[in-house]
Design a protein around this motif. Structure first.
Motif, short mmCIF file in Angstrom:
data_model
loop_
_atom_site.label_atom_id
_atom_site.label_comp_id
_atom_site.label_asym_id
_atom_site.label_seq_id
_atom_site.Cartn_x
_atom_site.Cartn_y
_atom_site.Cartn_z
N ALA A 1 6.37 23.75 21.97
CA ALA A 1 5.93 24.54 23.12
C ALA A 1 6.98 24.55 24.23
CB ALA A 1 4.60 23.99 23.65
N GLY A 4 10.72 25.85 21.95
CA GLY A 4 10.70 27.09 21.20
C GLY A 4 11.77 27.12 20.12
N ALA A 304 2.36 27.86 11.86
CA ALA A 304 1.64 28.46 12.98
C ALA A 304 0.63 27.48 13.58
CB ALA A 304 0.94 29.73 12.52
N PHE A 307 2.81 24.54 15.37
CA PHE A 307 3.85 24.80 16.38
C PHE A 307 3.65 26.06 17.21
CE2 PHE A 307 6.65 22.47 13.15
CZ PHE A 307 6.51 21.26 13.80
N ARG A 308 2.77 26.99 16.79
CA ARG A 308 2.71 28.28 17.49
C ARG A 308 1.98 28.14 18.83
NH1 ARG A 308 0.04 33.99 15.36
NH2 ARG A 308 0.34 35.10 17.32
N ARG A 309 2.75 27.89 19.85
CA ARG A 309 2.23 27.79 21.22
C ARG A 309 3.43 27.76 22.16
NH1 ARG A 309 1.18 23.53 18.41
NH2 ARG A 309 -1.03 24.05 18.26
N GLY A 310 3.21 28.09 23.42
CA GLY A 310 4.30 28.06 24.40
C GLY A 310 5.46 28.94 23.98
N ASP A 313 6.79 31.31 19.15
CA ASP A 313 5.93 32.46 18.91
C ASP A 313 5.69 32.71 17.42
OD1 ASP A 313 8.32 33.53 18.00
OD2 ASP A 313 8.63 34.80 19.76
#
Length: 401
Positions: A1, A4, A304, A307-310, A313
Motif C-alpha cells: 500500500a 506500490g 489482489a 496486495f491490492r490496496r493503496g 492497483d
C-alpha cells in the motif's frame, strides 16, 4: 500500500536486493555450507572448547572482511547500482534514488553475515528458535518504518532505514541467545589450523556455487531494469509469495537437516543420516504441493487479495500474478534443493554441488535471454523455474551415483 509498483518501489527493491545478493553468496549459502559441518566435526571430535576457538577465529575474520567491504562499497555505490540495474541511469531521478537507498541498506550485509555465523553456532548446538525468529524482526522493522513513512522523504527511504535497523535487531537477538547459553564467539586471532583449513577448502567451492545461483538472480534484476517501470517490482512481489513455502518448508528442512546429517555422518551412522534426508524430502514435497496448486490455479486472485490496496492497483496485481504462476512451475525443485545439497555439504564436499549449480545457471541465463522477448518479465521467472529443475535433477543424479 505504501510503495506500490512504481519507480520508488523499483528503486527500493534494487537497493534491497544488492545486500541480499551478497548475503546469499557469502552468508547463508556458502558460509553455512562450510561453517556448520566444520564446527560440528570440531565439536564432535575435539569438544566444545575447540569448537568455540574455531568459531571465534571465523567471527573475527568475518568482521574484518565485512568492514573492509563496506568501506569500499559505500563511495562506489553509483557504479555498483549502474552495474546491477543498467536500465536505471536512463531515468536520472530513479537512478539517484536507488543509489541513495542502497547506501542506507548496504550495512545490513555486515550485520546479517554475523547473524548467519551465530545462527550456525546455535543450530549446530541444537538451538533453532532465535535464529528462526530473527527474520521476523526484518518484517517488523519494515512495518514500523512504513507506518512512519510520512516522516521520510519517500516510502522508499522509510523502507531502507527499516532494513538497516533490522540488521542491528537481528544481530542483538541471536547474540543474546548465544551469550545466554555460553555459545557467543569471542575475538580470536585467526590461525590456519586444521579446522580453518578444512573451512576454507569447503568455503571456496561453496562461494562459487552460491555465486552461480545469484548470477541468475542478478540477471533478473539487470534485464528487468531495462523493461518498463514496474517489472522489478512485479518480480519482487511474486518472489515474496514464492519464497514463503521455500523458506517455511524448504529452507527450514535444509537448516535442520544439515547439522543433523553432519553429526550422524561424523559419528559413522550413514544409514541414519540418509533416513533423515529421506524424511526431509517427503515432508517438503507434501507441504509444498498445496502452494504449487494454488499459485498455478489462481495467482492473480492471491496477489489482489494480499496486495491490492493503496499504491498497489489492479494492473500491478495482474502483472505480479502472472510472474507468480511462472515461479510456481519450479517451486517443488527449489524447495528440495536445500535438502538435496545436504548429501554433499554434510560430508564437507562443497565442490560437487558447484557443477550442478553452474550448469543450471547457464541454462537459466540462456532461457532468460530467449524468453524475455516473447514473455517479458514472466519469461524471467519461468527461466528461473526451469533452471531450478535442472539443478535438482543434476544434484539427485550425482548423489545417487
Amino acid at each position: 500500500a505504501a510503495l506500490g509498483a512504481g519507480p520508488v518501489a523499483d528503486a527500493f527493491f534494487v537497493a534491497f536486493r544488492l545486500p541480499n545478493h551478497f548475503r546469499a553468496i557469502f552468508g547463508e549459502g556458502a558460509f553455512n555450507a562450510a561453517f556448520v559441518p566444520t564446527y560440528a566435526r570440531a565439536r564432535e571430535a575435539s569438544g566444545a572448547a575447540e569448537a568455540a576457538t574455531f568459531a571465534g577465529r571465523v567471527f573475527t575474520l568475518v568482521l574484518v572482511v565485512q568492514a573492509i567491504l563496506l568501506a569500499l562499497a559505500l563511495p562506489g555505490m553509483p557504479w555498483i547500482v549502474a552495474l546491477l540495474a543498467p536500465g536505471f541511469p536512463a531515468d536520472p531521478q530513479k537512478y539517484e534514488l536507488a543509489v541513495a537507498l542502497t547506501r542506507i541498506t548496504f550495512p545490513y550485509l555486515l550485520f546479517i553475515t554475523l547473524v548467519t555465523l551465530l545462527s550456525g553456532v546455535l543450530n549446530a548446538n541444537g538451538r533453532f528458535a532465535a535464529a528462526a525468529a530473527a527474520p521476523v524482526l526484518l518484517n517488523g522493522s519494515f512495518i514500523a518504518a512504513l507506518i512512519l513513512a510520512g516522516f521520510f522523504p519517500t516510502a522508499g527511504h522509510a523502507a531502507a532505514w527499516g532494513v538497516a535497523a533490522a540488521g542491528v535487531l537481528e544481530l542483538a537477538l541471536v547474540w543474546i541467545d548465544a551469550a545466554r547459553h555460553g555459545l557467543a564467539p569471542t575475538f580470536r586471532r585467526p590461525a590456519l589450523d586444521a579446522d580453518m583449513r578444512r573451512f576454507f577448502r569447503a568455503l571456496g567451492p561453496a562461494v562459487v556455487g552460491s555465486a552461480g545461483i545469484q548470477i541468475a538472480m542478478f540477471a533478473d534484476t539487470i534485464i528487468a531494469s531495462a523493461l518498463p517501470t514496474g517489472a522489478v517490482s512485479s518480480l519482487y512481489y511474486a518472489d515474496r509469495l514464492y519464497q514463503l513455502p521455500v523458506g517455511v518448508i524448504g529452507v527450514a528442512a535444509g537448516t535442520v537437516l544439515l547439522p543433523e546429517m553432519s553429526r550422524l555422518l561424523a559419528a559413522g551412522e550413514t544409514a541414519a543420516a540418509h533416513g533423515a534426508q529421506n524424511r526431509a524430502f517427503g515432508f517438503t514435497l507434501a507441504l509444498a504441493a498445496p502452494f504449487v496448486v494454488a499459485f498455478l490455479a489462481f495467482p492473480e486472485l492471491i496477489m489482489a487479495a494480499l496486495f491490492r490496496r493503496g499504491a498497489f492497483d489492479a494492473a500491478a496485481a495482474e502483472a505480479a500474478g502472472r510472474v507468480l504462476a511462472a515461479y510456481a512451475v519450479g517451486l517443488p525443485a527449489v524447495a528440495l534443493i536445500r535438502s538435496a545439497v545436504a548429501s554433499f555439504y554434510a560430508r564437507s564436499d562443497t565442490a560437487t554441488p558447484v557443477a550442478a549449480s553452474l550448469i543450471a545457471v547457464g541454462v537459466n541465463v540462456v532461457l532468460k535471454l530467449l524468453l524475455m522477448g516473447p514473455l517479458g518479465v514472466v519469461g524471467l521467472a519461468l527461466a528461473t523455474a526451469l533452471g531450478a529443475w535442472v539443478n535438482l535433477l543434476i544434484l539427485y543424479g550425482l548423489a545417487w551415483r
